[in-house]
Design an enzyme around this catalytic site. Sequence first.
Site, PDB file in Angstrom:
ATOM      1  N   LYS A 172       0.843  -1.201   0.000  1.00 45.78           N
ATOM      2  CA  LYS A 172       0.000   0.000   0.000  1.00 45.78           C
ATOM      3  C   LYS A 172       0.876   1.247   0.000  1.00 45.78           C
ATOM      4  CE  LYS A 172      -3.480   2.400   2.674  1.00 45.78           C
ATOM      5  NZ  LYS A 172      -4.241   2.478   3.910  1.00 45.78           N
TER       6      LYS A 172
ATOM      7  N   LYS B 246      10.430  -0.042  13.528  1.00 48.61           N
ATOM      8  CA  LYS B 246      10.910   0.241  12.160  1.00 48.61           C
ATOM      9  C   LYS B 246      11.991   1.315  12.190  1.00 48.61           C
ATOM     10  CE  LYS B 246       6.508  -0.664   9.765  1.00 48.61           C
ATOM     11  NZ  LYS B 246       5.389  -0.067   9.025  1.00 48.61           N
TER      12      LYS B 246
ATOM     13  N   GLY C 227      -4.402  -1.907   5.495  1.00 44.09           N
ATOM     14  CA  GLY C 227      -3.646  -3.063   5.014  1.00 44.09           C
ATOM     15  C   GLY C 227      -4.250  -4.399   5.419  1.00 44.09           C
ATOM     16  N   ARG C 228      -4.614  -4.535   6.711  1.00 51.82           N
ATOM     17  CA  ARG C 228      -5.085  -5.848   7.190  1.00 51.82           C
ATOM     18  C   ARG C 228      -6.515  -6.148   6.780  1.00 51.82           C
ATOM     19  NH1 ARG C 228      -3.797  -2.318  11.013  1.00 51.82           N
ATOM     20  NH2 ARG C 228      -5.322  -1.558  12.521  1.00 51.82           N
TER      21      ARG C 228
ATOM     22  N   HIS D 178      -3.627 -33.098  19.294  1.00 49.47           N
ATOM     23  CA  HIS D 178      -2.440 -33.886  19.626  1.00 49.47           C
ATOM     24  C   HIS D 178      -1.257 -32.993  19.970  1.00 49.47           C
ATOM     25  CE1 HIS D 178      -4.482 -37.527  18.268  1.00 49.47           C
ATOM     26  NE2 HIS D 178      -5.046 -36.715  17.387  1.00 49.47           N
TER      27      HIS D 178
ATOM     28  N   GLU E 247      -3.258  -6.384  15.594  1.00 49.47           N
ATOM     29  CA  GLU E 247      -2.793  -5.068  15.132  1.00 49.47           C
ATOM     30  C   GLU E 247      -3.907  -4.036  15.343  1.00 49.47           C
ATOM     31  OE1 GLU E 247       0.348  -4.642  11.848  1.00 49.47           O
ATOM     32  OE2 GLU E 247      -1.430  -3.891  10.829  1.00 49.47           O
TER      33      GLU E 247
ATOM     34  N   GLU F  29      10.980  -4.377   3.931  1.00 46.80           N
ATOM     35  CA  GLU F  29      11.098  -5.775   3.507  1.00 46.80           C
ATOM     36  C   GLU F  29      10.674  -5.944   2.050  1.00 46.80           C
ATOM     37  OE1 GLU F  29       9.608  -4.718   6.261  1.00 46.80           O
ATOM     38  OE2 GLU F  29       9.808  -6.143   7.923  1.00 46.80           O
TER      39      GLU F  29
HETATM   40  O1  F6P Z   1       4.056  -2.710   9.708  1.00 53.87           O
HETATM   41  C1  F6P Z   1       2.705  -2.956   9.685  1.00 53.87           C
HETATM   42  C2  F6P Z   1       2.097  -2.625   8.347  1.00 53.87           C
HETATM   43  O2  F6P Z   1       1.995  -1.258   8.174  1.00 53.87           O
HETATM   44  C3  F6P Z   1       0.752  -3.307   8.216  1.00 53.87           C
HETATM   45  O3  F6P Z   1      -0.269  -2.594   8.783  1.00 53.87           O
HETATM   46  C4  F6P Z   1       0.658  -3.498   6.747  1.00 53.87           C
HETATM   47  O4  F6P Z   1      -0.302  -4.457   6.415  1.00 53.87           O
HETATM   48  C5  F6P Z   1       2.068  -3.922   6.413  1.00 53.87           C
HETATM   49  O5  F6P Z   1       2.870  -3.142   7.274  1.00 53.87           O
HETATM   50  C6  F6P Z   1       2.494  -3.756   4.987  1.00 53.87           C
HETATM   51  O6  F6P Z   1       2.372  -2.436   4.549  1.00 53.87           O
HETATM   52  P1  F6P Z   1       2.441  -2.066   3.019  1.00 53.87           P
HETATM   53  O7  F6P Z   1       1.274  -2.694   2.328  1.00 53.87           O
HETATM   54  O8  F6P Z   1       2.366  -0.566   2.981  1.00 53.87           O
HETATM   55  O9  F6P Z   1       3.730  -2.570   2.478  1.00 53.87           O
END
Ligand code: F6P
Length: 524
Positions: free
Chosen positions: A200, A489, A260-261, A377, A346, A206
């Site tokens: 987003k 971060k 995002g979530r 189990h 979150e 990452e």
């Molecule tokens: O670090 C958490 C977060 O901001 C989440 O809320 C989000 O889903 C994820 O990182 C990834 O964010 P993006 O879609 O901006 O890469």
Amino acid sequence: MSLPSVNPTKTETWKALEKHFQEIKARQMQDVFEKDASRSSRFKIEWQDFYLDYSKNRITDETISLLLKLLEEVNLKEAIGKQFSGEKINETEDRAVLHTALRDFENMKPEVKATLQKMKLFSDEISNGIHKGFTGKPITDVVNIGIGGSHLGPEMVTEALKFYKNHLKTHFIANIDGDGVAEHLKTLNPETTLFIIVSKSFTTQETNANASFIRDWFLKKGSREDIQKHFVAVSANVDGAKDFGISQENIFPMKDWVGGRFSLWSSVGLSICCAIGFNNFEAMLKGAFEMDNHFKKEGFDENIPVILALISIWYNNFFKAESESVVAYSQYLNKLVPYLQQAVMESNGKSVDRNGDRIEYQTGTIVWGNVGSNSQHAYFQLLHQGTKLIPTDFIGFSESLHGNKANHNILMANFFAQTEALWEGTHNKNVENPFKYFEGNKPTNTILIKRMTPKNLGSLIAMYEHKLFVQGIIWNIYSYDQWGVELGKTIAKETLKAIGQNKPSLIKNSSTEKLLAQFLKKLQ
Ligand code: F6P
């Protein structure tokens, strides 16, 4: 202020609930079924393909009626209206929260329709082999590069709807761990792989690092012009995606009113579309839309997400249960828990209320679990005989998709038996050996669904989305921001600088400084 702000613990109903809790807390509830034959018909909700039984809970009619009364005092009705009408209820980020608009088939925004159309055309071209790679071969593998909400939803859904999947192989690269990335790349051919970069913000460390690394890997075989055939982006940051080298027509837009979530319903679901086809994706949206309507229109006493939220509040805030478990008796749902962990934790892991004041009651539950019957189990011993109270959702399906009835009957016999064993225990039985004694009285909700279909999956996910929203309203928190992820971060960026310069002394904390020194020493 957009959302009502009421400290739930200061309401009249909360006080009444506390009093009621004193009466109920030590009560062994097993006998209630014998005394009250209609309990299991009262504490249940039938809706479309769903059957929710919540009778095996430490509740009475009074508990439910008080919890429902609480909803009036915290103004849930008004809050629901504000969310669905697009008011900026995510106040700390100054945003509306409209993931429900992505599946609003009565009143779909033109830009949502346009994006869905773009997703349909593109995913059709990929799966029909019309879209060709740089050496003229059709695409065989689709890789979603993204993390958090840009990963967990798509992966959970493609796994859950595997039965409906086409020939394309889907992969999810989320972790920045280079070994993990390398293991994926070992299995991929750049000539026949499509990479979907999902972010987003397009600023996530990452995702950006993985995408750049993979682009370099691709460029060992393909040329810069070939990138357009193999890389597309899903983002609200169009300029960021363009800077990476993705052309405008290969960018699938996202809106800032989609968190995002909660974004698997948006263009973030492109990998889902490629894997199961647009029609199945749309059926999933329709299932979510049906649940939205149920949530909006049904009375709270017959409302699945509302009842689940209230029961969870009852255990979290009165019994002081710290966590709840989710056990799906379906291998298809093996990624449900990680998905829910982000959605729920979150959203509701907050300790400041909507007035900005520190909270003195418990919020966000810890969600954990795995699939059944495997979990039986592994950790069920603790559910049955441990000292902790862990309310559990059991999710199961009446029909098996492949029709293996023998296995399915065993699976479902375990599903039903476990909720009964947890509830009944060996109470009222003469068990002399203390090690074989089961206290019972362990609460569960049983969510029995007819069949794992795209539509029912959509309803199930939306059910949990609304549940967490109701809980956030009661707890008087902002469920839709996530400032808690930011500090780590920032520190990681400073730490990376110290690593790059080989200077542990740049680090403030002496423990981290020593660890870093050790890390850098081992590197030499
Ligand atoms: O670090 C958490 C977060 O901001 C989440 O809320 C989000 O889903 C994820 O990182 C990834 O964010 P993006 O879609 O901006 O890469």
